[in-house]
Scaffold this motif. Structure first.
Motif, PDB file in Angstrom:
ATOM      1  N   ILE A   1       0.861  -1.180   0.000  1.00 23.59           N
ATOM      2  CA  ILE A   1       0.000   0.000   0.000  1.00 23.59           C
ATOM      3  C   ILE A   1       0.901   1.235   0.000  1.00 23.59           C
ATOM      4  N   ILE A   2       0.623   2.156  -0.901  1.00 19.78           N
ATOM      5  CA  ILE A   2       1.390   3.402  -0.997  1.00 19.78           C
ATOM      6  C   ILE A   2       0.527   4.532  -0.443  1.00 19.78           C
TER       7      ILE A   2
ATOM      8  N   ILE B   1     -11.132   8.889   0.757  1.00 18.37           N
ATOM      9  CA  ILE B   1     -12.396   9.286   1.378  1.00 18.37           C
ATOM     10  C   ILE B   1     -13.353   8.102   1.497  1.00 18.37           C
ATOM     11  N   GLY B   2     -12.807   6.907   1.327  1.00 14.57           N
ATOM     12  CA  GLY B   2     -13.592   5.682   1.421  1.00 14.57           C
ATOM     13  C   GLY B   2     -12.677   4.509   1.699  1.00 14.57           C
ATOM     14  N   PRO B   3     -13.202   3.303   1.591  1.00 12.54           N
ATOM     15  CA  PRO B   3     -12.399   2.104   1.872  1.00 12.54           C
ATOM     16  C   PRO B   3     -11.523   1.707   0.679  1.00 12.54           C
ATOM     17  N   TYR B   4     -10.527   2.516   0.401  1.00 12.05           N
ATOM     18  CA  TYR B   4      -9.569   2.242  -0.667  1.00 12.05           C
ATOM     19  C   TYR B   4      -8.240   2.901  -0.319  1.00 12.05           C
TER      20      TYR B   4
ATOM     21  N   TYR C   1      -0.839   0.955  -9.192  1.00  9.77           N
ATOM     22  CA  TYR C   1      -2.231   1.234  -9.539  1.00  9.77           C
ATOM     23  C   TYR C   1      -2.714   2.345  -8.611  1.00  9.77           C
ATOM     24  N   MET C   2      -2.947   3.522  -9.165  1.00  6.67           N
ATOM     25  CA  MET C   2      -3.336   4.664  -8.355  1.00  6.67           C
ATOM     26  C   MET C   2      -4.837   4.887  -8.448  1.00  6.67           C
ATOM     27  N   SER C   3      -5.448   5.067  -7.293  1.00  6.99           N
ATOM     28  CA  SER C   3      -6.873   5.383  -7.257  1.00  6.99           C
ATOM     29  C   SER C   3      -7.113   6.747  -7.888  1.00  6.99           C
ATOM     30  N   GLY C   4      -8.350   6.978  -8.294  1.00  4.10           N
ATOM     31  CA  GLY C   4      -8.701   8.272  -8.871  1.00  4.10           C
ATOM     32  C   GLY C   4      -8.422   9.392  -7.892  1.00  4.10           C
ATOM     33  N   GLN C   5      -7.789  10.433  -8.388  1.00  2.00           N
ATOM     34  CA  GLN C   5      -7.452  11.589  -7.564  1.00  2.00           C
ATOM     35  C   GLN C   5      -8.378  12.745  -7.922  1.00  2.00           C
TER      36      GLN C   5
END
Length: 121
Positions: free
Chosen positions: A4-5, A14-17, A28-32
């Motif tokens: 996890i980075i 702002i959620g479970p990610y 793999y970067m979550s939406g920013q």
């Protein structure tokens, strides 16, 4: 094996990610989105803040913009395409990544733009 980075230089999830997950040599970067109140409502400012946050997360993983191989851009209004292209393009001096840009009905926190990326080291 996944790692996890996280960096405090970019907004926390702002959620479970996770901000990003490093699996092998692929990030793999979550939406920013721009959570900076000063940037909200100004598409150019939102895009710049997002791209800067992407840079902070990349740095935390030991990467930079040149490591990005794929981007996904989600726009509230496709009329903002030219502005987004200008800001986004300024972060890639050569060999920009593959990308899609789509208009969506709504984004988290009612922002105007969200960007996610995949990077390889």
């Amino acid at each position: 094996m996944k790692q996890i980075i996280f960096t405090e230089k970019a907004p926390a999830a702002i959620g479970p990610y996770s901000q990003a997950v490093l699996a092998g040599n692929t990030l793999y970067m979550s939406g920013q989105i721009a959570l900076d109140v000063a940037a909200l409502g100004d598409v150019r400012a939102e895009a710049k803040k997002i791209m800067d946050n992407i840079g902070h997360i990349l740095a935390e993983a030991g990467m930079n913009y040149s490591n990005i191989v794929k981007s996904s851009i989600f726009l509230k209004n496709m009329d903002d395409f030219a502005v987004i292209n200008e800001v986004y393009g300024s972060y890639f001096t050569e060999a920009p990544p593959a990308r899609e840009t789509v208009q969506v009905a709504r984004l988290p926190k009612d922002v105007n733009v969200e960007i996610s990326v995949i990077a390889v080291n």
